[in-house]
Design an enzyme around this catalytic site. Structure first.
Site, PDB file in Angstrom:
ATOM      1  N   VAL A  99       0.913  -1.191  -0.025  1.00 46.02           N
ATOM      2  CA  VAL A  99       0.235  -0.109   0.403  1.00 46.02           C
ATOM      3  C   VAL A  99       0.894   1.154   0.441  1.00 46.02           C
ATOM      4  CG1 VAL A  99      -1.686  -1.056   1.344  1.00 46.02           C
ATOM      5  CG2 VAL A  99      -0.699  -0.015   2.798  1.00 46.02           C
ATOM      6  N   SER A 146      -7.069   3.873  15.417  1.00 52.88           N
ATOM      7  CA  SER A 146      -6.684   2.967  16.747  1.00 52.88           C
ATOM      8  C   SER A 146      -7.093   4.297  18.406  1.00 52.88           C
ATOM      9  CB  SER A 146      -5.483   2.840  16.272  1.00 52.88           C
ATOM     10  OG  SER A 146      -4.613   2.901  17.786  1.00 52.88           O
ATOM     11  N   TYR A 176       4.092   4.807  16.201  1.00 54.44           N
ATOM     12  CA  TYR A 176       2.182   4.704  15.754  1.00 54.44           C
ATOM     13  C   TYR A 176       1.479   5.057  15.804  1.00 54.44           C
ATOM     14  CZ  TYR A 176      -1.329   0.995  15.861  1.00 54.44           C
ATOM     15  OH  TYR A 176      -2.991   0.387  15.558  1.00 54.44           O
ATOM     16  N   ALA A 227       1.606   8.738  15.776  1.00 52.22           N
ATOM     17  CA  ALA A 227       2.122   9.644  14.975  1.00 52.22           C
ATOM     18  C   ALA A 227       1.150   9.693  13.906  1.00 52.22           C
ATOM     19  CB  ALA A 227       3.557  10.105  14.818  1.00 52.22           C
ATOM     20  N   SER A 228       1.567   8.168  13.105  1.00 44.63           N
ATOM     21  CA  SER A 228       0.658   7.816  12.440  1.00 44.63           C
ATOM     22  C   SER A 228      -1.002   7.346  12.631  1.00 44.63           C
ATOM     23  CB  SER A 228       1.081   6.229  11.539  1.00 44.63           C
ATOM     24  OG  SER A 228       0.589   5.091  13.068  1.00 44.63           O
ATOM     25  N   LYS A 229      -1.725   6.604  12.896  1.00 41.85           N
ATOM     26  CA  LYS A 229      -2.699   6.872  13.920  1.00 41.85           C
ATOM     27  C   LYS A 229      -3.598   8.654  14.040  1.00 41.85           C
ATOM     28  CE  LYS A 229      -3.239   2.765  12.954  1.00 41.85           C
ATOM     29  NZ  LYS A 229      -4.057   1.725  11.842  1.00 41.85           N
TER      30      LYS A 229
END
Length: 256
Positions: free
Chosen positions: A60, A138, A151, A153-155
């Site tokens: 992706v 999340s 994690y 930061a990305s979510k």
């Protein structure tokens, strides 16, 4: 609901994505499942009627690969009912110890992957004048967690992206929403805890933060995704659906 339609699910090879692909297929949709794991996709395919699933092994993070997958979607001639961006990864590390490679891996899959999926999805939705995009965030989308900087930061970024999609494309008949689970009993959770010196104790520690006293099952997340994609949620746009047993409601201290 138009049952003569196609749904795209990323991360369809396991966990939430697999449960979501199966759930949409049971509703009568033709599902295009995207995943980096060919073995995982074949497992999902074995659980779905042969004429209702098409597997695409891809990354992706690669715009060309994602665009090619949606080119296939267009070739089916079916209405694109919904796109569920479920692909995600997690690794733990203190910021000062985390490698750039690991940071990029987490952020690129969890955030860039959702953006690229949305980018291709919107081109089809715009031509249709309708569509539903659902991203899996999340509980780490709405709060921090020790050792999960990349994690989180990305979510967090996923929510910002979904909110902007809702504002930009809502006027054009396209709805965008996010479902934010806490811990879900998936292979990803097993892998995440595998590095722990005492996985069982760590699981119990996390479970104590959940008022309902347990973790979610993948099919429970899938049911919310199906709802957000359905006509029952026709006025739901830009919503952040917390699915964490109450963990992010506030400080939890059992009364009994």
């Amino acid at each position: 609901m138009d049952k003569q339609s196609v749904v795209v699910v990323t991360g369809a090879g396991s966990g939430i994505g697999q449960a979501t692909a199966i759930a949409f297929s049971k509703q009568g949709h033709f599902v295009v499942g995207l995943d980096l794991s060919e073995a995982g996709l074949q497992k999902t395919k074995s659980l779905i009627a042969a004429d209702r699933f098409h597997a695409v092994d891809l990354d992706v993070r690669d715009e060309v690969q994602v665009a090619e997958a949606f080119k296939y979607v267009r070739s089916t001639g079916l209405n694109l009912h919904a796109v569920a961006a479920c692909a995600g990864v997690a690794k733990t590390s203190a910021v000062h110890e985390q490698s750039e490679e690991d940071w990029d891996f987490i952020v690129d899959i969890n955030l860039k992957g959702v953006w690229l999926t949305a980018k291709s999805a919107m081109t089809i939705f715009l031509k249709q004048g309708k569509g539903s995009f659902i991203a899996v965030g999340s509980d780490a989308s709405v709060r921090g967690a020790s050792g999960y900087a990349a994690y989180c930061a990305s979510k967090h970024g996923v929510l910002g992206l979904v909110r902007c999609l809702a504002l930009d494309y809502g006027p054009l008949g396209i709805r965008s929403n996010a479902v934010c689970p806490g811990f879900v009993l998936t292979p990803k959770m097993d892998a995440l805890l595998s590095d722990s010196s005492d996985p069982e104790a760590e699981m119990k520690s996390y479970a104590k933060e959940v008022p309902l006293g347990r973790f979610a099952q993948p099919d429970e997340v899938a049911k919310v995704i199906l709802h957000l994609a359905s006509d029952d949620a026709s006025y739901t746009n830009g919503a952040i659906y917390s699915l964490d047993g109450g963990a992010t409601a506030g400080h939890f201290s059992p009364l009994v």
